[in-house]
Design a protein around this motif. Sequence first.
Motif, PDB file in Angstrom:
ATOM      1  N   LYS A  40      -4.535  10.406   8.781  1.00 42.15           N
ATOM      2  CA  LYS A  40      -3.333   9.809   8.203  1.00 42.15           C
ATOM      3  C   LYS A  40      -2.524   9.012   9.229  1.00 42.15           C
ATOM      4  O   LYS A  40      -1.563   8.327   8.865  1.00 42.15           O
ATOM      5  CB  LYS A  40      -2.449  10.882   7.568  1.00 42.15           C
ATOM      6  CG  LYS A  40      -1.823  11.864   8.542  1.00 42.15           C
ATOM      7  CD  LYS A  40      -0.972  12.883   7.788  1.00 42.15           C
ATOM      8  CE  LYS A  40      -0.290  13.864   8.743  1.00 42.15           C
ATOM      9  NZ  LYS A  40       0.533  14.839   8.010  1.00 42.15           N
ATOM     10  N   TYR A  43      -5.660   3.716  10.428  1.00 43.86           N
ATOM     11  CA  TYR A  43      -6.663   3.182   9.515  1.00 43.86           C
ATOM     12  C   TYR A  43      -7.892   2.838  10.351  1.00 43.86           C
ATOM     13  O   TYR A  43      -7.855   1.921  11.176  1.00 43.86           O
ATOM     14  CB  TYR A  43      -6.158   1.924   8.813  1.00 43.86           C
ATOM     15  CG  TYR A  43      -5.020   2.166   7.852  1.00 43.86           C
ATOM     16  CD1 TYR A  43      -5.266   2.435   6.514  1.00 43.86           C
ATOM     17  CD2 TYR A  43      -3.692   2.110   8.273  1.00 43.86           C
ATOM     18  CE1 TYR A  43      -4.232   2.648   5.622  1.00 43.86           C
ATOM     19  CE2 TYR A  43      -2.649   2.321   7.396  1.00 43.86           C
ATOM     20  CZ  TYR A  43      -2.924   2.588   6.072  1.00 43.86           C
ATOM     21  OH  TYR A  43      -1.883   2.806   5.191  1.00 43.86           O
ATOM     22  N   ASP A  74      -4.289   5.865   0.781  1.00 44.36           N
ATOM     23  CA  ASP A  74      -4.163   4.420   0.951  1.00 44.36           C
ATOM     24  C   ASP A  74      -5.374   3.840   1.681  1.00 44.36           C
ATOM     25  O   ASP A  74      -5.754   4.320   2.751  1.00 44.36           O
ATOM     26  CB  ASP A  74      -2.883   4.125   1.742  1.00 44.36           C
ATOM     27  CG  ASP A  74      -2.548   2.649   1.755  1.00 44.36           C
ATOM     28  OD1 ASP A  74      -2.818   1.973   0.757  1.00 44.36           O
ATOM     29  OD2 ASP A  74      -1.999   2.183   2.769  1.00 44.36           O
ATOM     30  N   SER A  91      -1.088   3.603  11.482  1.00 48.19           N
ATOM     31  CA  SER A  91      -0.460   3.626  10.159  1.00 48.19           C
ATOM     32  C   SER A  91       0.822   4.427  10.240  1.00 48.19           C
ATOM     33  O   SER A  91       1.033   5.205  11.159  1.00 48.19           O
ATOM     34  CB  SER A  91      -1.387   4.272   9.127  1.00 48.19           C
ATOM     35  OG  SER A  91      -1.382   5.672   9.251  1.00 48.19           O
ATOM     36  N   ARG A  96       0.440   6.881   4.572  1.00 43.96           N
ATOM     37  CA  ARG A  96      -0.957   7.170   4.288  1.00 43.96           C
ATOM     38  C   ARG A  96      -1.147   8.574   3.752  1.00 43.96           C
ATOM     39  O   ARG A  96      -1.906   8.801   2.821  1.00 43.96           O
ATOM     40  CB  ARG A  96      -1.809   6.960   5.553  1.00 43.96           C
ATOM     41  CG  ARG A  96      -3.288   7.084   5.252  1.00 43.96           C
ATOM     42  CD  ARG A  96      -4.139   6.057   5.964  1.00 43.96           C
ATOM     43  NE  ARG A  96      -5.339   5.804   5.177  1.00 43.96           N
ATOM     44  CZ  ARG A  96      -6.510   6.363   5.417  1.00 43.96           C
ATOM     45  NH1 ARG A  96      -6.677   7.169   6.442  1.00 43.96           N
ATOM     46  NH2 ARG A  96      -7.535   6.113   4.631  1.00 43.96           N
TER      47      ARG A  96
END
Length: 325
Positions: A40, A43, A74, A91, A96
């Motif tokens: 999380k 990315y 996401d 992120s 996320r």
Amino acid sequence: MKFAIYGFYFDRQFSFNRISFVPEERNLPFWENVNLINDKNQYVISGYINVPDANPDEFIFTMQTVLTFVQQQDVIIKLLSDKEIEKSYPSDSKRRGSAAPFVMYPDILEEIVEKLYLKLIDDNDLCNQKGNDSVFNLYNNCEFKSLVYKVTEPFHMRRTFIEITYFLYFSGLEAFCKQYLKSYYPELYSNNAPEAICRVLEKMEINYVNVFFDSSKYNLKSKQLDTNDFLKLSITTYTRLRNTLFHSNKFVAEAETSSLKVDNKYPKQEVKIIDFEYTLQRLCNVVILKYIGIENQRLDCSKWYTRFPLIKSLPKGEVSCPNLK
């Protein structure tokens, strides 16, 4: 055209409709790779999509929605240029969040991606026809498209607010169910939200509870359920919470705990929206999966109100829930 995928787990090549998916190769143990893609805090590139011809913006918008739905987290898709490919980038962890994907089985993952994408692009083609009265019919899938986007939009938000996500889920499900009945079963159409939703769940053969009638096959009986399960299965519960939220801006409501009257009244208790947002989202998910035609052996229609997996591997010949005809 070539696109990079960030944050979507898949581990083998697959293709459909001249679209091919190629995973990023990593020499990592299975779970290390899964955890890296699901991270999380960043990315991480998970693979590539090759498309012979597409409108890049439309393709990214639709395919991002599909992969986000399957990943339940996401997902980002970028059109590649001649520049060096970014392997990862940070992120906002609030955006996320942690992943709880539907499935780790490659075959059914690929089937969901294909069927949902093809349903959505068919939707786009028909809904963009101007001056056609039929664009509001479910045959054009407009309300289905809206349901999918409303279910996935919270994953893209920087920070979610429960009053927004709950209303997105409920309004998407309500509009879809009413249009489903209007298009396929006009004799069953109802403008009453819980009644319309229950009639669609009955047609899709998904378990539910409706307090105010007790004659249908998939409407579970009070004596079969404890209070907590009854409340989570009851479409009336979700409607009470929606109404209280929308009309009074409150996050609690009084909901019936049984379809059996006591002293000529239905027993009730206070329920909190925070305890029912997740199960409402799960109900939307199972309706979407049923509508796109996921096979009966792989979709468990009876456990949507729990935390059991919706998709699972089953022995050959075992049926979890019937096909939607």
